[in-house]
Design a protein around this motif. Structure first.
Motif, PDB file in Angstrom:
ATOM      1  N   ILE A   1       0.831  -1.201   0.000  1.00 14.04           N
ATOM      2  CA  ILE A   1       0.000   0.000   0.000  1.00 14.04           C
ATOM      3  C   ILE A   1       0.867   1.252   0.000  1.00 14.04           C
ATOM      4  O   ILE A   1       2.081   1.197   0.227  1.00 14.04           O
ATOM      5  N   ASP A   2       0.237   2.384  -0.237  1.00 18.08           N
ATOM      6  CA  ASP A   2       0.921   3.674  -0.190  1.00 18.08           C
ATOM      7  C   ASP A   2       0.930   4.158   1.261  1.00 18.08           C
ATOM      8  O   ASP A   2      -0.077   4.642   1.777  1.00 18.08           O
ATOM      9  N   LEU A   3       2.071   4.023   1.917  1.00 18.50           N
ATOM     10  CA  LEU A   3       2.172   4.373   3.332  1.00 18.50           C
ATOM     11  C   LEU A   3       2.300   5.875   3.561  1.00 18.50           C
ATOM     12  O   LEU A   3       2.392   6.321   4.707  1.00 18.50           O
ATOM     13  N   THR A   4       2.327   6.650   2.493  1.00 16.60           N
ATOM     14  CA  THR A   4       2.315   8.107   2.645  1.00 16.60           C
ATOM     15  C   THR A   4       0.899   8.663   2.565  1.00 16.60           C
ATOM     16  O   THR A   4       0.695   9.863   2.731  1.00 16.60           O
TER      17      THR A   4
ATOM     18  N   LEU B   1      -3.206   5.335   6.333  1.00 19.20           N
ATOM     19  CA  LEU B   1      -2.712   5.384   7.711  1.00 19.20           C
ATOM     20  C   LEU B   1      -3.864   5.504   8.704  1.00 19.20           C
ATOM     21  O   LEU B   1      -3.830   4.910   9.786  1.00 19.20           O
ATOM     22  N   THR B   2      -4.887   6.263   8.336  1.00 21.07           N
ATOM     23  CA  THR B   2      -6.039   6.422   9.228  1.00 21.07           C
ATOM     24  C   THR B   2      -6.796   5.108   9.379  1.00 21.07           C
ATOM     25  O   THR B   2      -7.177   4.712  10.489  1.00 21.07           O
ATOM     26  N   ILE B   3      -7.020   4.422   8.260  1.00 20.95           N
ATOM     27  CA  ILE B   3      -7.717   3.134   8.310  1.00 20.95           C
ATOM     28  C   ILE B   3      -6.929   2.137   9.153  1.00 20.95           C
ATOM     29  O   ILE B   3      -7.491   1.422   9.998  1.00 20.95           O
ATOM     30  N   LEU B   4      -5.622   2.093   8.943  1.00 18.08           N
ATOM     31  CA  LEU B   4      -4.774   1.167   9.693  1.00 18.08           C
ATOM     32  C   LEU B   4      -4.784   1.497  11.184  1.00 18.08           C
ATOM     33  O   LEU B   4      -4.886   0.600  12.031  1.00 18.08           O
ATOM     34  N   ALA B   5      -4.703   2.784  11.505  1.00 21.46           N
ATOM     35  CA  ALA B   5      -4.671   3.203  12.911  1.00 21.46           C
ATOM     36  C   ALA B   5      -5.963   2.828  13.627  1.00 21.46           C
ATOM     37  O   ALA B   5      -5.942   2.277  14.738  1.00 21.46           O
ATOM     38  N   ILE B   6      -7.095   3.118  12.993  1.00 18.08           N
ATOM     39  CA  ILE B   6      -8.388   2.817  13.617  1.00 18.08           C
ATOM     40  C   ILE B   6      -8.562   1.309  13.784  1.00 18.08           C
ATOM     41  O   ILE B   6      -9.039   0.832  14.823  1.00 18.08           O
TER      42      ILE B   6
ATOM     43  N   ARG C   1      -4.564   1.900  -2.545  1.00 17.41           N
ATOM     44  CA  ARG C   1      -4.971   0.823  -1.638  1.00 17.41           C
ATOM     45  C   ARG C   1      -4.013  -0.361  -1.673  1.00 17.41           C
ATOM     46  O   ARG C   1      -4.078  -1.229  -0.809  1.00 17.41           O
ATOM     47  N   GLY C   2      -3.149  -0.420  -2.681  1.00 21.49           N
ATOM     48  CA  GLY C   2      -2.216  -1.533  -2.799  1.00 21.49           C
ATOM     49  C   GLY C   2      -2.796  -2.744  -3.486  1.00 21.49           C
ATOM     50  O   GLY C   2      -2.151  -3.797  -3.548  1.00 21.49           O
ATOM     51  N   ILE C   3      -4.013  -2.616  -4.008  1.00 22.39           N
ATOM     52  CA  ILE C   3      -4.674  -3.750  -4.652  1.00 22.39           C
ATOM     53  C   ILE C   3      -3.886  -4.220  -5.868  1.00 22.39           C
ATOM     54  O   ILE C   3      -3.687  -5.419  -6.089  1.00 22.39           O
TER      55      ILE C   3
END
Length: 613
Positions: A457-460, A465-470, A529-531
């Motif tokens: 995925i695009d980590l920038t 980052l918000t989806i991952l954090a939540i 999304r890295g799909i």
């Protein structure tokens, strides 16, 4: 045949390895369809069997704690034997009629989370010593309190039946999903932002389980963990000379990366020796009530005498399994996660084995066989489902041995190890802190595997980052709150309360569900999304240029199935050739198949993406 005979003559000595490395650094010495010489087959198989023991045998130790049978050595020995037995059965089925790649099947840690949540319900609380007031004389006399305990010898069996029933029912769903070919349909909604929190939270949520073993003796636990790290990271490249024999060179010395191949086994042996020294010198208290008692190597010695030489697991040996809505839903969530993980493992095994990517029928059959094996696992009382082991797949890249025959022999070794009861009993003698140190690494690796999925995925991206954090924070927070407030949910229905309690108490489910919902509803491109990268990686071409998928055909019956036209519509048949409506993003209306066109489309898109970057 000439190619096979040539491959069989290749020696595994250092000189030959270096020669082969110069030709093709990523190739394998023994491919999927190639069988090594018998003596090498046994050696390679034993190596693969040993590699999976750490993960497989850690589950019975965890289960006995959850089943309120921590001190029941007979129960632990039985579960150890059953786990090894099922590991062998599942491996033989998967390599023979399943996906037919070099894959070891073993106990799945994914199901530990739902079991922890299930056993945390008040109805499954462990029996405790209570006191009751007995008026022995008259109503005006003093109360005489007499302690009593509930019958613990059968308590763990009742709990195991609950796990058995729910596991069998959830595994039946997995079997049907594989047979129906719906796996590809469901995978279209799954991306790295769903997989990463799901897999990571499996390891992170089980740290308390490892801590329970470590607290017996933190020094031994840290020593075991440290040895594993030293052997695998610092000494992994050292090659140890071993005498060997081949027709070409007769008796000679070959070098192997022993520390890299066997870090867990070596660490357990060394720590076990130290514990034995502490035991015979009485540096560990010989008092069963002392916290360090289970550091002793003779703490469970009686189990060797009570366990028979041979133990044959039989269906429903612990009685009739029971089912509950809460337990089934929790197990179903773990089953879906297991399907996702195993699908990725199939593609990884194909790539590392220099084989063509598995076609649709092989994927469907692999998932169906895992479900079928898990049903058997539930019937015999293993207490866990079976899944593919990524560690053994990774070992193929080190040993460069991907032969199906090797993995079939490994399955046979594990099967025999489970039947020999004394072997399982001997494994119960492993001191608890050694198990704890091993589990610390295992759970950490599970979490790390989940995190590694984020490479696609695009980590920038603030969105990602918000989806991952939540997903991660709620995946840890909600189950912890549920554990402290077991009776907080009151919907008016006891069954619904239990279902919600198990689901919200399972970190993997909470984090995975939140990641799934947000990733599929929050706007974002496939690249972001890295799909695109993830699926291009899954469908990457194998190293070999063969255009057929002969390694995925079922032996003996494929030629017969080709003559029956209707078999081309059966998703698990080797002749299945219909298009599957496979993964596509919400930003694209394209349809993808599991064939060469699918991979080509993804590779073209990936090239365009790389040019943009």
């Amino acid at each position: 045949m000439d190619r096979i005979e040539e491959m069989q003559k290749i020696n595994i000595g250092e000189d030959d390895r270096e020669k082969d490395d110069s030709a093709d650094n990523k190739g394998v010495i023994y491919g999927v369809e190639v069988s090594p010489p018998p003596h090498l087959t046994v050696f390679f198989a034993l190596q693969q069997a040993i590699l999976c023991l750490g993960s497989t045998l850690s589950i019975p130790f965890i289960l006995t704690n959850l089943l309120c049978a921590k001190d029941d050595t007979d129960a632990r020995a039985q579960l150890l034997c059953i786990s090894m037995f099922m590991c062998g059965i599942a491996t033989l089925l998967q390599t023979t009629v399943g996906v037919r790649l070099g894959i070891i099947q073993g106990g799945s840690h994914i199901f530990i989370g739902p079991i922890v949540a299930m056993m945390s319900l008040s109805r499954w609380s462990c029996p405790i010593v209570e006191t009751v007031s007995l008026n022995m004389t008259n109503t005006s006399g003093p109360d005489i309190t007499t302690p009593y305990s509930l019958p613990e010898e059968k308590a763990w069996i009742i709990r195991l039946r609950e796990i058995q029933g729910n596991l069998m029912l959830a595994s039946l769903v997995q079997f049907l999903l594989g047979c129906s070919g719906l796996v590809g349909f469901f995978l279209q909604f799954i991306g790295p932002l769903t997989i990463a929190p799901t897999i990571s939270l499996i390891g992170l949520s089980l740290t308390g389980v490892a801590a329970d073993f470590n607290k017996v003796h933190w020094g031994i636990a840290i020593l075991t963990l440290g040895l594993i790290a030293i052997f695998s990271l610092y000494l992994g490249s050292i090659k140890i000379p071993f005498p060997t024999y081949s027709k070409k060179r007769n008796c000679h010395v070959a070098r192997f990366q022993m520390f890299k191949l066997l870090p867990v086994i070596l660490s357990v042996i060394l720590s076990w020796i130290l514990c034995h020294i502490l035991t015979i010198t009485d540096n560990v208290p010989n008092d069963s009530t002392h916290v360090n008692y289970y550091t002793r190597t003779d703490a469970r010695l009686s189990v060797l005498n009570s366990m028979p030489w041979f133990y044959f697991p039989t269906p429903f040996q612990f009685g009739t399994p029971t089912v509950s809505a809460a337990g089934f839903v929790g197990m179903l969530g773990a089953t879906i996660s297991s399907i996702i993980e195993s699908t990725g493992d199939y593609f990884a095994a194909a790539r590392i084995s220099s084989a063509n990517p598995p076609p649709a029928h092989a994927l469907n059959r692999g998932i169906a066989i895992e479900g079928f094996s898990s049903i058997i696992s539930g019937m015999v009382g293993a207490g866990h489902a079976t899944t593919s082991y990524s560690g053994n797949i990774g070992a193929i890249g080190i040993t460069r041995v991907a032969s199906r025959r090797v993995f079939q022999v490994a399955g046979l070794i594990l099967l025999l190890g489970g039947i020999i009861g004394k072997f399982g009993a001997a494994l119960t003698l492993i001191p608890d802190p050694i198990i704890g140190g091993t589990l610390t690494v295992v759970f950490g690796m599970v979490a790390a595997v989940g995190i590694s999925t984020l490479q696609f995925i695009d980590l920038t991206s603030t969105r990602n980052l918000t989806i991952l954090a939540i997903s991660l924070i709620l995946g840890l927070m909600v189950p912890e709150w549920m554990a402290s407030n077991k009776n907080a949910i009151k919907t008016g229905s006891d069954d619904l309360d239990q279902v919600l309690g198990v689901l919200l108490g399972t970190a993997m489910f909470v984090g995975g569900l939140i990641g799934f919902i947000l990733d599929n509803t929050v706007p974002g491109s496939d690249e972001e999304r890295g799909i695109l990268k993830w699926r291009a990686n899954m469908y990457e071409e194998g190293e070999q240029d063969a255009k057929t998928h002969v390694q995925y055909e079922i032996p003996f019956i494929t030629s017969v199935l080709r003559k029956v036209k209707c078999c081309s519509y059966v998703p698990v048949s080797p002749t299945f050739d219909k298009v599957i409506n496979c993964p596509c993003s919400k930003d694209s209306k394209e349809e993808y198949t599991v064939g060469d066109e699918n991979r080509a489309n993804y590779n073209v898109k990936l090239e365009n993406l790389n040019e943009k970057l």
